[in-house]
Enzyme design. Structure first.
Site, mmCIF file in Angstrom:
data_model
loop_
_atom_site.group_PDB
_atom_site.id
_atom_site.type_symbol
_atom_site.label_atom_id
_atom_site.label_comp_id
_atom_site.label_asym_id
_atom_site.label_seq_id
_atom_site.Cartn_x
_atom_site.Cartn_y
_atom_site.Cartn_z
ATOM 1 N N ASP A 10 2.367 6.724 -13.685
ATOM 2 C CA ASP A 10 3.190 6.022 -14.682
ATOM 3 C C ASP A 10 3.593 6.960 -15.817
ATOM 4 O O ASP A 10 4.264 6.544 -16.767
ATOM 5 C CB ASP A 10 2.467 4.784 -15.234
ATOM 6 C CG ASP A 10 1.166 5.118 -15.945
ATOM 7 O OD1 ASP A 10 0.729 6.281 -15.896
ATOM 8 O OD2 ASP A 10 0.575 4.198 -16.548
ATOM 9 N N ASP A 32 -2.417 0.201 -10.188
ATOM 10 C CA ASP A 32 -3.428 -0.291 -11.124
ATOM 11 C C ASP A 32 -2.785 -1.296 -12.087
ATOM 12 O O ASP A 32 -3.222 -1.459 -13.228
ATOM 13 C CB ASP A 32 -4.087 0.860 -11.891
ATOM 14 C CG ASP A 32 -5.408 0.464 -12.557
ATOM 15 O OD1 ASP A 32 -5.947 -0.610 -12.215
ATOM 16 O OD2 ASP A 32 -5.883 1.209 -13.430
ATOM 17 N N LEU A 67 -6.848 2.740 -22.412
ATOM 18 C CA LEU A 67 -5.884 2.264 -21.415
ATOM 19 C C LEU A 67 -6.536 1.156 -20.597
ATOM 20 O O LEU A 67 -7.692 1.248 -20.201
ATOM 21 C CB LEU A 67 -5.460 3.406 -20.490
ATOM 22 C CG LEU A 67 -4.478 4.430 -21.077
ATOM 23 C CD1 LEU A 67 -4.275 5.577 -20.075
ATOM 24 C CD2 LEU A 67 -3.143 3.786 -21.411
ATOM 25 N N GLY A 72 -5.347 -0.686 -17.426
ATOM 26 C CA GLY A 72 -4.413 -0.943 -16.338
ATOM 27 C C GLY A 72 -3.015 -0.504 -16.731
ATOM 28 O O GLY A 72 -2.809 0.194 -17.730
#
Ligand code: ZN
Length: 390
Positions: free
Chosen positions: A251, A276, A309, A311
């Site tokens: 990501d 995730d 963080l 997910g």
């Protein structure tokens, strides 16, 4: 399972992904792929629904091994939402996935097992292939967004009923915790894929865990020792080992794109892209649940109040496009990370993850810009991008 009895003929650029057929065609009947060839040598069967998209790309359906929830639903808090979420996942090209239960009271596991055992009649959506249990046998010092109150030491008793037949496919644990090596061996013998993650394992302990049966690493670099030149840790051990499969979240936030490129150059044939993703996937920014914690979500990131963080909101099709952007790899190469590699890891490589006769008709039609035009699960068109005409 109800197989689609419609016969489909799809003409497109076909990426199997081991082979690319520039002007290809695929025939689907009774939920299976029955023929794959150059369109010039494979005319449409008279009764088939013909989908002619020569400028589009047909690839195998995406398999996500780590998905915590989506569309406002968190699987750990509400396992009963798994089937509901599954109906919507094909919009991202996902045709099968492992609903992921993170660290929570152990009673959550039988609840989730029960949910997977109760397939709704006439279900149409991405297929849940079994659970990914991420925790509760993790290292409290690498808890990430998991609730430390529910972290436990691994025991053989706790995992006795965990097996693929009872819908447990993948278990992430920290191999350095007392009792973990015996649990790794037991789970492996039961047919469960064991992953090392949320762990402070050194290079040596990680190597010993691979010997004991660990075959996967959960979200490389995240929630493990930082790669250090004198102590490569779990991350270094995963990269150096030739047999483990490495999960990674592309990501652009969990791992810097430059490091992702380096990982690609080192371990492409063993890399498995996961999202995730959590409850906020497919939803506007706001506050969402992950395993009982409140998570603040903006346009790109999910974080606990302390900044940890929690997910992602990464969709699988975005993950694939990101991987190509960050590494410069081909579409065919990117495809392996979400098709053949996860299918083979789960022992399903003989009928999932590939476009070939006899394989499950789990297919994605991509636009030239690699957006989802159509998703076919088990031979049925489950998702069609609204303005895509066939
Ligand atoms: Zn995690």
């Amino acid at each position: 399972m109800e197989a689609g009895n419609t016969m489909l003929y799809i003409q497109a650029r076909v990426v199997t992904p081991n082979k690319v057929i520039e002007e290809g065609a695929v025939v689907v009947a009774n939920g299976r792929i029955t023929a794959v060839a150059a369109a010039s040598s494979l005319p449409p069967p008279p009764t088939a629904q013909v989908i002619q998209s020569p400028n589009y790309v047909l690839v195998p359906g995406f398999i996500d091994l780590q998905l915590n929830g989506a569309f406002g639903h968190d699987f750990t808090q509400h396992p009963e939402t798994i089937w509901q979420v599954a109906t919507q996942l094909p919009r991202y090209g996902v045709t099968s996935f492992l609903p992921t239960i993170i660290t929570s009271p152990l009673v959550t596991v039988p609840l989730a097992q029960q949910v997977l055992g109760q397939r709704p009649a006439a279900f149409r959506g991405a297929e849940p292939l079994g659970l990914h249990l991420e925790g509760p046998f993790i290292n409290p010092q690498k808890k990430g967004a998991h609730n430390p109150h529910h972290i436990q030491l691994p025991t053989l008793e706790a995992v006795a009923g965990w097996q693929p037949e009872a819908y447990v496919r993948l278990v992430t644990l920290a191999p350095e915790m007392p009792g973990a090596m015996a649990v790794i061996a037991a789970l492996s013998a039961q047919g469960v894929i064991v992953s090392a993650g949320h762990s402070l394992a050194t290079f040596a302990i990680a190597g010993a865990s691979f010997e004991a049966g660990v075959r996967y690493g959960t979200h490389l670099f995240n929630a493990m020792l930082t790669l250090h030149h004198r102590e490569p840790g779990l991350a270094g051990a995963l990269l150096a080992d030739k047999h483990t499969v490495i999960g990674i979240i592309p990501d652009g936030i969990h791992v810097h794109p430059a490091l992702l490129k380096l990982v690609w150059q080192t371990a492409a044939p063993r890399l498995n892209v996961v999202t995730d993703a959590m409850a906020a996937l497919g939803m506007p920014p706001g506050t969402y649940d992950l395993g009982g914690f409140s998570v603040t979500v903006d346009e790109t990131t999910c974080r606990l109040p302390d900044g940890t963080l929690a997910g992602s909101i990464l969709s699988m099709d975005t993950a694939v496009r990101n991987l190509i952007t960050y590494t410069g790899c081909t579409l065919a190469e990117a495809m392996t990370t979400v098709t053949t590699i996860p299918a083979n890891l789960l022992g399903l490589g003989q009928h999932k993850g590939h476009i070939a006769p006899g394989y499950d008709a789990d297919l994605v039609l991509l636009t030239p810009a690699l957006h989802i035009a159509m998703t076919i699960v088990n031979g049925q068109i489950i998702y069609q991008q609204p303005n895509h005409e066939t």
